[in-house]
Design a protein around this motif. Structure first.
Motif, PDB file in Angstrom:
ATOM      1  N   MET A  99       0.471  -1.173   0.241  1.00 55.59           N
ATOM      2  CA  MET A  99       0.165  -0.016   0.283  1.00 55.59           C
ATOM      3  C   MET A  99       0.928   1.105  -0.025  1.00 55.59           C
ATOM      4  SD  MET A  99      -3.015  -1.140   2.734  1.00 55.59           S
ATOM      5  CE  MET A  99      -3.970  -3.208   2.118  1.00 55.59           C
ATOM      6  N   PRO A 100       1.087   1.363  -1.194  1.00 52.38           N
ATOM      7  CA  PRO A 100       2.130   3.040  -1.676  1.00 52.38           C
ATOM      8  C   PRO A 100       1.655   4.453  -0.673  1.00 52.38           C
ATOM      9  CG  PRO A 100       1.357   2.513  -3.222  1.00 52.38           C
ATOM     10  CD  PRO A 100       0.290   1.620  -2.126  1.00 52.38           C
ATOM     11  N   CYS A 101       0.360   4.185  -0.794  1.00 50.16           N
ATOM     12  CA  CYS A 101      -0.890   5.246   0.721  1.00 50.16           C
ATOM     13  C   CYS A 101      -1.731   4.924   1.355  1.00 50.16           C
ATOM     14  CB  CYS A 101      -1.947   6.504  -0.545  1.00 50.16           C
ATOM     15  SG  CYS A 101      -2.512   7.792   0.244  1.00 50.16           S
ATOM     16  N   ILE A 102      -2.063   5.337   2.792  1.00 46.54           N
ATOM     17  CA  ILE A 102      -3.150   4.828   3.749  1.00 46.54           C
ATOM     18  C   ILE A 102      -3.618   6.241   4.351  1.00 46.54           C
ATOM     19  CG2 ILE A 102      -1.895   2.620   4.144  1.00 46.54           C
ATOM     20  CD1 ILE A 102      -0.480   4.008   6.647  1.00 46.54           C
ATOM     21  N   SER A 103      -4.572   6.060   4.861  1.00 44.43           N
ATOM     22  CA  SER A 103      -5.851   7.306   5.234  1.00 44.43           C
ATOM     23  C   SER A 103      -5.682   6.927   6.654  1.00 44.43           C
ATOM     24  CB  SER A 103      -6.896   8.045   4.423  1.00 44.43           C
ATOM     25  OG  SER A 103      -6.916   8.137   2.311  1.00 44.43           O
ATOM     26  N   HIS A 104      -6.257   8.029   6.861  1.00 43.98           N
ATOM     27  CA  HIS A 104      -6.667   8.235   8.804  1.00 43.98           C
ATOM     28  C   HIS A 104      -8.166   9.065   8.394  1.00 43.98           C
ATOM     29  CE1 HIS A 104      -3.598   5.861  10.285  1.00 43.98           C
ATOM     30  NE2 HIS A 104      -3.248   5.991   9.857  1.00 43.98           N
ATOM     31  N   TYR A 105      -9.208   8.747   9.247  1.00 44.60           N
ATOM     32  CA  TYR A 105     -10.346   9.292   8.603  1.00 44.60           C
ATOM     33  C   TYR A 105     -10.649  10.065  10.587  1.00 44.60           C
ATOM     34  CZ  TYR A 105     -10.811   9.147   3.826  1.00 44.60           C
ATOM     35  OH  TYR A 105      -9.771  10.057   2.084  1.00 44.60           O
ATOM     36  N   HIS A 106     -11.601  10.790  10.425  1.00 42.19           N
ATOM     37  CA  HIS A 106     -11.920  11.363  11.316  1.00 42.19           C
ATOM     38  C   HIS A 106     -11.702  12.079  13.366  1.00 42.19           C
ATOM     39  CE1 HIS A 106     -15.314  10.789   8.747  1.00 42.19           C
ATOM     40  NE2 HIS A 106     -14.979   9.423   8.677  1.00 42.19           N
ATOM     41  N   LEU A 107     -11.956  11.994  14.222  1.00 35.34           N
ATOM     42  CA  LEU A 107     -10.944  12.203  15.599  1.00 35.34           C
ATOM     43  C   LEU A 107     -10.733  10.622  15.564  1.00 35.34           C
ATOM     44  CD1 LEU A 107     -14.438  13.905  16.945  1.00 35.34           C
ATOM     45  CD2 LEU A 107     -12.534  14.645  15.908  1.00 35.34           C
ATOM     46  N   SER A 108     -11.030   9.238  16.136  1.00 37.89           N
ATOM     47  CA  SER A 108      -9.950   8.605  16.407  1.00 37.89           C
ATOM     48  C   SER A 108      -8.344   8.108  15.357  1.00 37.89           C
ATOM     49  CB  SER A 108     -10.934   7.629  17.141  1.00 37.89           C
ATOM     50  OG  SER A 108     -11.539   7.299  16.003  1.00 37.89           O
ATOM     51  N   LEU A 109      -8.283   8.693  16.540  1.00 36.42           N
ATOM     52  CA  LEU A 109      -6.122   7.862  14.647  1.00 36.42           C
ATOM     53  C   LEU A 109      -6.289   5.776  15.871  1.00 36.42           C
ATOM     54  CD1 LEU A 109      -4.031   8.386  12.728  1.00 36.42           C
ATOM     55  CD2 LEU A 109      -3.037   8.977  14.468  1.00 36.42           C
ATOM     56  N   PRO A 110      -6.176   5.234  14.756  1.00 40.32           N
ATOM     57  CA  PRO A 110      -6.398   3.598  14.557  1.00 40.32           C
ATOM     58  C   PRO A 110      -4.648   3.702  15.562  1.00 40.32           C
ATOM     59  CG  PRO A 110      -7.747   4.217  13.157  1.00 40.32           C
ATOM     60  CD  PRO A 110      -7.136   5.428  12.853  1.00 40.32           C
ATOM     61  N   LYS A 111      -4.760   2.679  16.495  1.00 43.11           N
ATOM     62  CA  LYS A 111      -3.777   2.187  16.882  1.00 43.11           C
ATOM     63  C   LYS A 111      -3.439   0.981  15.928  1.00 43.11           C
ATOM     64  CE  LYS A 111      -4.742   3.331  21.127  1.00 43.11           C
ATOM     65  NZ  LYS A 111      -5.062   2.607  23.088  1.00 43.11           N
ATOM     66  N   TYR A 112      -3.864   0.781  15.559  1.00 44.54           N
ATOM     67  CA  TYR A 112      -3.810  -0.629  14.365  1.00 44.54           C
ATOM     68  C   TYR A 112      -2.445  -0.614  13.726  1.00 44.54           C
ATOM     69  CZ  TYR A 112      -4.274  -4.104   9.938  1.00 44.54           C
ATOM     70  OH  TYR A 112      -3.774  -5.378   9.389  1.00 44.54           O
ATOM     71  N   ILE A 113      -1.715   0.633  13.143  1.00 46.10           N
ATOM     72  CA  ILE A 113      -1.158   1.052  12.191  1.00 46.10           C
ATOM     73  C   ILE A 113       0.242   0.972  13.156  1.00 46.10           C
ATOM     74  CG2 ILE A 113       0.473   2.995  11.392  1.00 46.10           C
ATOM     75  CD1 ILE A 113      -1.785   2.058   9.458  1.00 46.10           C
ATOM     76  N   LYS A 114      -0.014   1.184  14.851  1.00 48.63           N
ATOM     77  CA  LYS A 114       1.046   1.206  15.409  1.00 48.63           C
ATOM     78  C   LYS A 114       1.697  -0.562  16.088  1.00 48.63           C
ATOM     79  CE  LYS A 114       2.782   2.614  19.953  1.00 48.63           C
ATOM     80  NZ  LYS A 114       2.571   3.338  20.958  1.00 48.63           N
ATOM     81  N   SER A 115       0.668  -0.956  15.351  1.00 51.80           N
ATOM     82  CA  SER A 115       0.722  -2.772  16.210  1.00 51.80           C
ATOM     83  C   SER A 115       1.171  -3.584  15.002  1.00 51.80           C
ATOM     84  CB  SER A 115      -0.579  -3.606  17.058  1.00 51.80           C
ATOM     85  OG  SER A 115      -1.885  -3.222  16.141  1.00 51.80           O
ATOM     86  N   HIS A 116       1.218  -3.037  13.486  1.00 53.17           N
ATOM     87  CA  HIS A 116       1.807  -3.434  12.279  1.00 53.17           C
ATOM     88  C   HIS A 116       2.448  -2.665  11.453  1.00 53.17           C
ATOM     89  CE1 HIS A 116      -2.344  -5.413  13.391  1.00 53.17           C
ATOM     90  NE2 HIS A 116      -1.881  -6.591  12.919  1.00 53.17           N
ATOM     91  N   ILE A 117       3.254  -2.004  12.479  1.00 53.01           N
ATOM     92  CA  ILE A 117       3.946  -0.682  11.247  1.00 53.01           C
ATOM     93  C   ILE A 117       5.100  -1.035  10.647  1.00 53.01           C
ATOM     94  CG2 ILE A 117       6.156  -0.607  13.112  1.00 53.01           C
ATOM     95  CD1 ILE A 117       4.203   2.635  11.743  1.00 53.01           C
ATOM     96  N   ASN A 118       5.609  -2.102  10.708  1.00 52.74           N
ATOM     97  CA  ASN A 118       6.475  -3.530  10.272  1.00 52.74           C
ATOM     98  C   ASN A 118       6.456  -3.745   8.542  1.00 52.74           C
ATOM     99  OD1 ASN A 118       8.424  -2.548  12.403  1.00 52.74           O
ATOM    100  ND2 ASN A 118       7.773  -4.588  13.122  1.00 52.74           N
ATOM    101  N   GLU A 119       4.455  -3.629   8.876  1.00 51.76           N
ATOM    102  CA  GLU A 119       4.195  -4.224   7.163  1.00 51.76           C
ATOM    103  C   GLU A 119       3.933  -3.662   6.858  1.00 51.76           C
ATOM    104  OE1 GLU A 119       0.316  -5.812   8.578  1.00 51.76           O
ATOM    105  OE2 GLU A 119       1.024  -7.460  10.027  1.00 51.76           O
ATOM    106  N   PHE A 120       4.394  -2.110   6.937  1.00 48.27           N
ATOM    107  CA  PHE A 120       3.666  -0.897   5.709  1.00 48.27           C
ATOM    108  C   PHE A 120       4.937  -0.571   5.008  1.00 48.27           C
ATOM    109  CE2 PHE A 120       0.515  -0.916   8.282  1.00 48.27           C
ATOM    110  CZ  PHE A 120      -1.058  -0.799   7.661  1.00 48.27           C
ATOM    111  N   GLU A 121       5.812  -1.949   4.206  1.00 48.44           N
ATOM    112  CA  GLU A 121       7.473  -1.293   4.290  1.00 48.44           C
ATOM    113  C   GLU A 121       7.066  -0.391   2.096  1.00 48.44           C
ATOM    114  OE1 GLU A 121       8.083  -5.180   1.687  1.00 48.44           O
ATOM    115  OE2 GLU A 121       7.425  -4.993   3.786  1.00 48.44           O
TER     116      GLU A 121
END
Length: 442
Positions: A99-121
């Motif tokens: 995924m070259p681009c990912i989006s975060h919408y609305h007020l709550s920034l998901p914690k999903y990215i932090k727990s999977h950060i190494n996958e977004f190479e």
């Protein structure tokens, strides 16, 4: 691929990484994937690690510009089937690596990215929207910042200095985009992030929610001579016109968005900027056009791209003979399309939304330099008659081949009904719309 039994066989978990299916070449896999929507492609990619890489690379090439939304439990996007039905939002977290681009919408920034950060190479672009940007939310993806090339935030507020929060960690920045957002807090009365050097920066988009004077722009262009595109709104441009005129910047492209016929364009300012070399090429995105404005645009120097939303009549736009790209939204008449195709002899790219095939036919028949069309039909169940389109294009002397980028349902329906599934002819080819990044009206 046409029956349920064969699909079940393909999507079943593979017993071994050495399965005979891997005797197929990449071209064979790509041809199989051409018949699948993104939901089935994702299922295909979950059968084993090797298949995930093969399917993931296809996903990366063909869905790179599709909106991908990060939520608490994964990454999601929408998909179409070949009958023109929009499926529910589907999870595609199995393709995080692609995924070259990912989006975060609305007020709550998901914690999903932090727990999977190494996958977004492969991620080099992050889009924050409708957020309150602060150090707490940034920590969820802070480790990703050094690999980012594009930082974009829209309709956001910011607690702190933009540079200290994000930009100083981004060593590969090529694009900074602020859209209808807070520009950040000031340090000692100045916008610190506009006074920094960004060695790789190529583009700045500055459309703040508060249209105020920003004196720091003079220093920004001095410190960042590699910037070749500046994007802003007509209101901000008018407000900061004297600052830009005195900046001595030499840009390739000036992109003016959110133009409004009620307030009129700063046409005189644009020509002054062009005369002193501030820009070479001009892109204008406008909310509708009337007869007076369509005539006035012919006097604007360097105009190469025009985006109109909504589009209801062509007026005198056919006189813009130097136009290279046209983006239009809204229903149109056959007469309008004929007039535009006859006049816009240098047109190379056409984006047309809420349209039918008859709207693009005049350009296929009369625009020899046209090589890309993004066609989003108003109807469902559309099938393109590629052989007919190819024959019409072949009649035009010196015509370039046209690639038509279209919605997934149109691509799939055409693929399934075309003889031998051939979507690449001598003069016409179709591809998925999300395989190209096309900056339309926003």
């Amino acid at each position: 691929m046409g029956n349920k039994q064969s699909q079940a066989t393909v999507f079943a978990p593979l017993d071994s990484e050495s399965s005979k299916i891997f005797n197929l070449t990449i071209d064979c896999f790509d041809e199989i994937f051409e018949y699948l929507n993104v939901k089935d492609l994702h299922s295909f990619g979950q059968t084993c690690k090797r298949m995930n890489k093969v399917a993931g690379e296809y996903f990366k090439q063909n869905y790179s510009s599709a909106p991908k939304e990060c939520r608490e439990d994964g990454i999601y996007m929408y998909c179409w089937d070949k009958d023109g039905v929009v499926n529910k939002r589907i999870q595609i977290s199995g393709f995080n690596r692609f995924m070259p681009c990912i989006s975060h919408y609305h007020l709550s920034l998901p914690k999903y990215i932090k727990s999977h950060i190494n996958e977004f190479e492969s991620t080099n672009h992050i889009h924050l929207r409708e957020q309150r940007i602060n150090s707490i939310r940034i920590k969820h993806f802070k480790r990703m910042l050094p690999q980012l090339e594009i930082v974009q935030h829209r309709e956001c507020s910011m607690d702190g200095d933009f540079y200290d929060l994000i930009l100083k960690y981004c060593k590969n920045l090529k694009v900074i985009s602020v859209q209808s957002s807070d520009v950040g807090n000031r340090k000692n009365g100045k916008l610190n992030w506009l006074l920094q050097k960004y060695p790789k920066l190529e583009r700045l988009e500055l459309r703040p929610s508060d249209c105020c004077l920003i004196e720091e722009l003079r220093e920004f262009f001095v410190r960042n001579p590699n910037v070749q595109r500046f994007s802003t709104s007509s209101k901000f441009l008018s407000k900061n016109g004297d600052i830009l005129l005195s900046s001595n910047a030499k840009l390739d492209i000036l992109q003016v968005k959110r133009c409004n016929i009620i307030s009129r364009f700063p046409l005189e300012l644009l020509n002054r900027l062009h005369e002193q070399g501030f820009y070479k090429r001009l892109y204008i995105y406008t909310r509708s056009v009337d007869e007076e404005l369509s005539t006035s645009l012919a006097s604007v120097r360097g105009l190469e791209l025009l985006c109109i939303w909504p589009f209801d009549k062509s007026y005198n736009l056919a006189e813009l003979t130097n136009l290279r790209e046209l983006i239009i939204y809204g229903e149109s008449s056959a007469e309008d399309m004929e007039n535009l195709a006859n006049g816009l002899i240098r047109l190379e790219r056409l984006y047309i939304d809420w349209a039918n095939v008859n709207d693009i036919m005049p350009f296929i028949r009369r625009s020899p330099k046209l090589n890309k069309i993004k066609f989003i039909p108003r109807d469902e169940g559309v099938v393109l008659k590629l052989a007919m389109l190819n024959a019409e294009r072949a009649k035009l002397a010196g015509a370039r081949k046209i690639i038509i980028y279209t919605r997934d349902d149109v691509f799939l329906a055409t693929k399934w009904t075309t003889r031998n599934g051939d979507t690449n002819l001598s003069f016409i080819e179709i591809r998925r719309a999300d395989s190209i990044k096309w900056e339309h009206y926003d």
